[in-house]
Design an enzyme around this catalytic site. Structure first.
Site, PDB file in Angstrom:
ATOM      1  N   GLU A  92       0.837  -1.198   0.000  1.00 55.12           N
ATOM      2  CA  GLU A  92       0.000   0.000   0.000  1.00 55.12           C
ATOM      3  C   GLU A  92       0.873   1.250   0.000  1.00 55.12           C
ATOM      4  OE1 GLU A  92      -1.835   1.311   3.683  1.00 55.12           O
ATOM      5  OE2 GLU A  92      -1.043  -0.466   4.683  1.00 55.12           O
TER       6      GLU A  92
ATOM      7  N   LYS B   6      -4.899  -2.738  14.672  1.00 55.94           N
ATOM      8  CA  LYS B   6      -4.406  -1.772  15.643  1.00 55.94           C
ATOM      9  C   LYS B   6      -5.096  -1.963  16.988  1.00 55.94           C
ATOM     10  CE  LYS B   6      -3.050   1.788  12.335  1.00 55.94           C
ATOM     11  NZ  LYS B   6      -3.336   1.072  11.092  1.00 55.94           N
TER      12      LYS B   6
END
Length: 323
Positions: free
Chosen positions: A31, A165
């Site tokens: 990405e 996360k």
């Protein structure tokens, strides 16, 4: 997996990526959002090169994906990375934004979801990223669920990451992945990691230590169901990991501040991440870099094994054909 796109006005594949795909050599998609929005300048461009170098040293070709000038870039040049890392108007592009970004003609940095969608379209089999988007805390009322999870259900890739996360709900994320039939394999670690932290308090579906075995699992999954990607998690190295209790305390403080300051919607994630980074004295940014490199290394190992398996193993007799 889709046929390789090697020409046309919409895609610009680098020569290296195009030739690797034609020859069946290993390619890892990366990405570009981390370049544009993940780190301060000039560290962002330097770290992007480090990640690409880690993929190369693992025996695969890196294909950083981005959008520029009305085209999808698959494999970025030095100039492309410099533009992404220094421009102030780079859009964050998730799956729903790809067409808008192309029509706008500007710069776009792809999220994991957009990177998956594009990789799947051009025939890249493996994607590496640091942390997957997931189900947000409080999603039972906000319905805040990352497009990364639904894109896993649409594509047929191997996606390597360090879990989700810590600010997200790992348990609900795993429930969502189970519901949509996405296998979750821990590479050389059974626990489901939480980005900066090696443990989230939950386990993956299974631990697998051999990259060839992961390639075999991906092949069976593709042939038998063909409906989703294989998610492979690999934790941050022990020496770079942050203390989970300390991070959780920082998150709770940041969430309380966000509520008091009436921060809502997508802005909450950015607010909390910045607060956690500040609370750790910058250690979170260092951990972010370590995660990016470790997942790139793991993805290269797995992609090399996958490409080798595809070259050396004939399709099994009676296996269903999947496009």
């Amino acid at each position: 997996m889709s046929d390789v796109v090697v020409s046309g006005p919409l895609f610009r594949l680098s020569d290296e990526v195009r030739e690797a795909l034609r020859a069946g050599r290993p390619v890892v998609a990366l990405e570009s959002n981390v370049v544009a929005h993940g780190f301060r300048r000039p560290d962002n461009v330097a770290i992007a090169h480090e990640v690409e170098r880690a993929v190369r040293e693992g025996g695969a070709v890196p294909a950083t994906i981005a959008i520029a000038d009305g085209r999808i870039l698959v494999g970025t040049s030095q100039n492309d990375l410099e533009r992404l890392g220094t421009a102030t108007d780079v859009a964050k592009v998730t799956t729903r934004d790809i067409a808008v970004a192309l029509a706008g003609g500007g710069l776009g940095a792809t999220s994991i979801a957009a990177t998956m969608a594009i990789a799947n379209e051009v025939g890249i089999a493996t994607v590496a990223s640091a942390g997957l988007g997931g189900v947000h805390r409080g999603a039972e009322t906000t319905m805040d669920i990352s497009a990364d999870l639904t894109e896993l259900a649409r594509t047929r890739l191997i996606v390597v990451c360090a879990g989700v996360k810590k600010i997200l709900d790992a348990g609900l994320t795993l429930e969502f992945l189970e519901t949509q039939g996405t296998p979750v394999i821990g590479y050389r670690h059974r626990g489901f990691p939480a980005f900066y932290c090696r443990e989230s308090g939950f386990d993956t579906q299974a631990r697998v230590d051999d990259p060839r075995r992961i390639a075999e699992i991906a092949r069976f999954h593709r042939e038998l169901s063909g409906s989703s990607s294989l998610l492979v998690t690999h934790p941050i190295p022990v020496e770079d990991a942050l203390d989970g209790d300390a991070i959780e305390a920082a998150i709770q403080q940041a969430l309380a501040r966000a509520e008091a300051e009436r921060v809502t919607g997508p802005a909450v994630t950015t607010f909390v991440l910045k607060a956690v980074d500040a609370a750790t004295g910058g250690a979170a940014a260092a951990a972010n870099r370590a995660v990016l490199i470790s997942t790139a290394v793991a993805a290269a190992e797995i992609e090399v094994a996958r490409a080798t398996l595809e070259r050396t193993t004939a399709p099994r007799e009676g296996a269903a054909h999947v496009g």
